[in-house]
Motif scaffolding. Structure first.
Motif, PDB file in Angstrom:
ATOM      1  N   CYS A  31       5.084   0.730  -2.025  1.00 37.47           N
ATOM      2  CA  CYS A  31       5.633  -0.546  -1.573  1.00 37.47           C
ATOM      3  C   CYS A  31       7.151  -0.491  -1.603  1.00 37.47           C
ATOM      4  CB  CYS A  31       5.185  -1.684  -2.480  1.00 37.47           C
ATOM      5  SG  CYS A  31       3.501  -2.201  -2.193  1.00 37.47           S
ATOM      6  N   VAL A  41      10.164  -3.144  -1.691  1.00 36.30           N
ATOM      7  CA  VAL A  41      10.350  -4.572  -1.905  1.00 36.30           C
ATOM      8  C   VAL A  41      11.834  -4.881  -2.060  1.00 36.30           C
ATOM      9  CG1 VAL A  41      10.074  -4.466  -4.432  1.00 36.30           C
ATOM     10  CG2 VAL A  41       9.518  -6.567  -3.231  1.00 36.30           C
ATOM     11  N   GLU A  99       5.758  -6.599   6.106  1.00 33.35           N
ATOM     12  CA  GLU A  99       5.454  -7.985   5.734  1.00 33.35           C
ATOM     13  C   GLU A  99       4.236  -8.497   6.487  1.00 33.35           C
ATOM     14  OE1 GLU A  99       8.100 -10.447   4.308  1.00 33.35           O
ATOM     15  OE2 GLU A  99       9.739  -9.022   4.064  1.00 33.35           O
ATOM     16  N   THR A 122       7.531  -5.550   1.748  1.00 30.80           N
ATOM     17  CA  THR A 122       7.378  -6.970   1.472  1.00 30.80           C
ATOM     18  C   THR A 122       8.611  -7.501   0.740  1.00 30.80           C
ATOM     19  OG1 THR A 122       6.030  -8.624   0.313  1.00 30.80           O
ATOM     20  CG2 THR A 122       6.113  -6.432  -0.674  1.00 30.80           C
ATOM     21  N   HIS A 123       8.850  -8.808   0.836  1.00 30.09           N
ATOM     22  CA  HIS A 123       9.918  -9.400   0.026  1.00 30.09           C
ATOM     23  C   HIS A 123       9.337  -9.979  -1.264  1.00 30.09           C
ATOM     24  CE1 HIS A 123       8.455 -12.904   2.374  1.00 30.09           C
ATOM     25  NE2 HIS A 123       8.604 -13.493   1.213  1.00 30.09           N
ATOM     26  N   SER A 180       4.055  -6.617  -4.208  1.00 33.37           N
ATOM     27  CA  SER A 180       4.374  -5.188  -4.296  1.00 33.37           C
ATOM     28  C   SER A 180       3.802  -4.573  -5.564  1.00 33.37           C
ATOM     29  CB  SER A 180       5.892  -4.981  -4.230  1.00 33.37           C
ATOM     30  OG  SER A 180       6.492  -5.382  -5.444  1.00 33.37           O
TER      31      SER A 180
END
Ligand code: ADP
Ligand code: ADP
Length: 228
Positions: A37, A39, A162, A194-195, A200
């Motif tokens: 991930c 992030v 995302e 992803t944010h 994550s």
């Protein structure tokens, strides 16, 4: 075995109003079969990084190597799933038709294609919906179609940007579990951006944290997942 190697990647967008350094100096590697991930908060350069990895954008400095080859254009052995599920599906094609699209580029018999499509629809829980049109499905189901398309294509690496930002919490949890099962049961190599730090940590075996403030920071976290 190293599948993806990002080395000292930097991207500066140049414009008349000034230059924007979208990513500073990013380096990480991903092994075959890993789920990694990436992030970081909005604006930290995630999309720019992904575009460079996907060969859609030329980095200002540094290199991306996929399967031992320097990426200089969109690689054939990569599949992408974006947030805008609706826009990535063709409304005039059925679910099966949408899943089949990228297989046109592969030399496969009708029977081989049908087997890949059946298998992919089963993997995402849409084996009953092959004849539906995308607009008959909810957002979450449409995103499953986009994922099925990537599964059928059998890429070396699946990149997800995302992908679940636009679906409700329950749908999102179901889709996250789907991603985990694709990784664990099918051994897919997945780079998931992803944010959302919780997402994550839930998904990733490894998390690469990007942050822009106050200075460029890149941290690699190794996460020990509980056995299931
Ligand atoms: P994220 O995906 O993490 O939100 P982006 O890669 O979209 O980050 O953006 C990183 C930085 O680069 C931001 O400051 C953004 O404003 C800037 N940026 C992105 N695309 C462009 C572009 N085409 N031209 C100029 N600046 C851009
Ligand atoms: P979700 O149920 O995952 O929140 P959406 O908010 O995207 O999904 O969709 C809500 C409903 O609107 C769905 O059940 C679907 O029937 C309908 N819908 C979604 N996208 C479209 C579209 N492009 N055209 C027509 N109907 C749509």
């Amino acid at each position: 075995e190293t599948l993806l190697k990002v080395e000292h990647l930097n991207k500066v967008y140049e414009s008349s109003t000034g230059n924007v350094e979208a990513i500073g100096d990013i380096s990480f590697t991903m092994q075959r079969g890993e789920l990694v991930c990436i992030v970081g908060p909005s604006g930290c350069g995630k999309t720019t990084l992904l575009k460079c990895i996907a060969g859609l954008l030329r980095p200002s400095a540094g290199t991306v190597e996929l399967d031992g080859k320097i990426v200089s254009g969109p690689p054939a052995n990569m599949a992408l799933v974006f947030q805008e599920y609706g826009r990535s599906l063709y409304p005039w094609l059925t679910v099966r038709g949408n899943v089949e699209l990228p297989l046109r580029h592969k030399k496969l018999s009708r029977a081989e294609k049908d087997a890949l499509i059946d298998d992919a629809l089963l993997a995402v829980g849409l084996d009953h919906a092959g004849g539906s049109f995308p607009w008959q499905l909810s957002g979450g189901m449409q995103q499953r179609v986009a994922i099925a398309r990537a599964v059928a294509y059998q890429p070396e690496v699946l990149i997800m940007d995302e992908p679940f930002a636009a679906v409700d919490a329950q749908t999102r949890a179901d889709l996250e579990d789907l991603v985990r099962s694709l990784h664990r049961e099918r051994g897919m190599s997945i780079l998931f951006v992803t944010h959302d730090i919780d997402e994550s940590v839930y998904l990733g075996e490894r998390v690469v944290v990007l942050s822009k403030s106050p200075t460029w920071v890149q941290e690699d976290l190794a996460i020990d997942l509980p056995a299931e």
